[in-house]
Design an enzyme around this catalytic site. Structure first.
Site, PDB file in Angstrom:
ATOM      1  N   LYS A 201      21.424  -9.167  -1.873  1.00 42.15           N
ATOM      2  CA  LYS A 201      22.220 -10.178  -2.590  1.00 42.15           C
ATOM      3  C   LYS A 201      21.704 -10.464  -3.988  1.00 42.15           C
ATOM      4  O   LYS A 201      22.461 -10.811  -4.888  1.00 42.15           O
ATOM      5  CB  LYS A 201      22.298 -11.464  -1.770  1.00 42.15           C
ATOM      6  CG  LYS A 201      23.194 -11.298  -0.552  1.00 42.15           C
ATOM      7  CD  LYS A 201      23.654 -12.627  -0.007  1.00 42.15           C
ATOM      8  CE  LYS A 201      24.704 -12.425   1.069  1.00 42.15           C
ATOM      9  NZ  LYS A 201      24.149 -11.823   2.309  1.00 42.15           N
TER      10      LYS A 201
ATOM     11  N   GLU B 236      28.646 -21.214  -3.346  1.00 38.81           N
ATOM     12  CA  GLU B 236      28.817 -21.705  -1.983  1.00 38.81           C
ATOM     13  C   GLU B 236      28.004 -20.791  -1.083  1.00 38.81           C
ATOM     14  O   GLU B 236      27.731 -19.645  -1.419  1.00 38.81           O
ATOM     15  CB  GLU B 236      30.292 -21.686  -1.564  1.00 38.81           C
ATOM     16  CG  GLU B 236      30.778 -20.403  -0.919  1.00 38.81           C
ATOM     17  CD  GLU B 236      30.836 -19.220  -1.864  1.00 38.81           C
ATOM     18  OE1 GLU B 236      31.083 -19.420  -3.067  1.00 38.81           O
ATOM     19  OE2 GLU B 236      30.609 -18.091  -1.384  1.00 38.81           O
TER      20      GLU B 236
ATOM     21  N   SER C 168      20.404  -3.414   4.659  1.00 36.69           N
ATOM     22  CA  SER C 168      20.780  -4.472   3.714  1.00 36.69           C
ATOM     23  C   SER C 168      19.780  -5.611   3.586  1.00 36.69           C
ATOM     24  O   SER C 168      19.692  -6.251   2.548  1.00 36.69           O
ATOM     25  CB  SER C 168      22.154  -5.032   4.085  1.00 36.69           C
ATOM     26  OG  SER C 168      22.164  -5.523   5.410  1.00 36.69           O
TER      27      SER C 168
END
Ligand SMILES: *Cc1c(COP(=O)(O)O)cnc(C)c1O
Length: 400
Positions: A95, A117, A383
């Site tokens: 991310k 968010e 990931s």
């Protein structure tokens, strides 16, 4: 309607990937989105932006992440398996590739205030991290229920200096947090940038986030060339929530028909159980979070509450790029249940000494279903790391 490029699934100037994408937003949000739409390509392609982005990816995020040949896992499946180690990125997942890029973009746009968010808190932590790095104010909207469930990530965000604002309406989860963030953005049109965490949202976000994550497949090509003498794997596997790690892992292979792209969704308790997040299997065309895509919804268009044991995959849609890859048949979409993902995560831990995120466990769970042979070269996008999932893993060990 725009129908170009369905085979290649690259977006047109309005952000349509074939039938999917676009920007379906309230009129009051138009100026904010329009500023981004008209400026993002020019900023991303600017030489000094590229230099700043690449330097941070290298020195702060820790890129390039290794492409690791997984010896024992390969033997187990009778093939050659490489792991792209996004788990080794700063903050523990892919991310941050996106939040580092978006914070630099926000600076170029002269923004002083960042909003985001978050559901499980992973994107919130990655956003709070880059705001601390740049000294920008950070407000993270999070459902009240999620704040209670995800205390360690809430603590991380607060330690990093972010303000975590509870969303108290509706189901008090991610979609309510998204509504609050959009309301905030409407009220602060000139000084605020909204960092979206996956390849979802109105155009240009899906393309913006995919471009930032595409560093994953750019590195894969180079690293595989060094190890195997070819840039092209036979298969690339990734789990799909909104689809950002998969978009990054697929990006530079979409135009290479020899490479099979395999996306793995969360089947939860089972696709037909009513407790699932397998969007392509259960969804229909609809509008979610500002773009047209495949959405889990009732016949009258109410979004269905998804379920996955893994918070990062617990999303009732997928980004428009993935909707296009699915519909055109360019990528193969599979799903794995909660139990299958847990088993796969334990297998990787014990064969390779790597505890993966539960999200990534879903990608690993697809390995036995691909009919892999000795001559294949498979890359799994790992990931994220599993530290955040330890409570779930502990529960599993006490169950069996
Ligand atoms: C958030 C997350 C995901 C799912 O998000 P995508 O946008 O689909 O990549 C997958 N794995 C990890 C480790 C995550 O934190």
């Amino acid at each position: 309607m725009n129908e170009p490029n369905i085979a290649s699934c690259s977006p047109d100037s309005e952000g349509y990937y074939g039938r999917f994408g676009g920007a379906y937003i309230p009129e009051m949000l138009f100026p904010n989105v329009e500023e981004l739409r008209t400026r993002y390509v020019e900023i991303l392609e600017d030489e000094s932006f590229r230099r700043d982005y690449e330097l941070l990816l290298h020195d702060y995020v820790g890129r390039p992440t290794p492409l690791y040949f997984a010896t024992r896992l390969s033997r187990r499946y009778g093939t050659r398996i490489y792991l792209k180690r996004e788990d080794l990125c700063h903050t523990g997942a892919h991310k941050i590739n996106n939040t580092v890029g978006q914070i630099l973009l926000a600076q170029r746009l002269g923004k002083k205030r960042i909003i985001a968010e978050t559901g499980a808190g992973q994107h919130g932590v990655a956003t709070a991290t880059v705001c601390a790095l740049m000294g920008l104010e950070c407000i993270v909207y999070m459902g009240e229920k999620d704040i209670a469930r995800q205390a360690p990530n809430v603590a991380r965000m607060r330690m990093l200096g972010a303000t975590v604002v509870p969303a108290t309406s509706g189901s008090k989860t991610l979609k309510d947090a998204t509504n609050e963030a959009i309301r905030d953005w409407i009220n602060h049109p000139s000084d605020t940038h909204y960092i979206i965490g996956s390849v979802v949202g109105p155009h240009p976000y899906p393309d913006l986030v995919a471009r930032f994550q595409s560093v994953i497949s750019a590195e894969m090509r180079k690293q595989l060339k060094e190890k195997e003498g070819t840039e092209l794997p036979t298969h690339v596997l990734a789990c799909v929530g909104g689809g950002s790690n998969a978009a990054g892992a697929f990006y530079h292979f979409i135009g290479e028909p020899a490479v099979q792209l395999v996306a793995v969704e969360a089947a939860g308790h089972g696709v037909e159980s009513g407790r699932s997040a397998a969007t392509t299997q259960l969804g229909t065309m609809g509008i979610l979070h500002g773009s047209r895509s495949i959405v889990m919804q009732t016949a009258d268009g109410q979004v269905v509450e998804p379920h996955s044991i893994s918070a990062g995959l617990d999303y009732p849609g997928i980004g428009p790029l993935h909707a296009c890859l699915f519909e055109s048949g360019r990528a193969r979409f599979l799903s794995a249940t909660d139990d299958e993902a847990l088993d796969a995560a334990f297998e990787v831990a014990r064969l390779e000494g790597i505890i993966p995120a539960l999200e990534t466990g879903h990608a690993f769970a697809a390995l036995p279903r691909l009919g892999l042979t000795e001559s294949d070269r498979v890359i799994v996008c790992l990931s994220g790391r599993g530290d955040k999932d330890l409570a779930t893993y502990m529960q599993r060990m006490s169950d069996v």
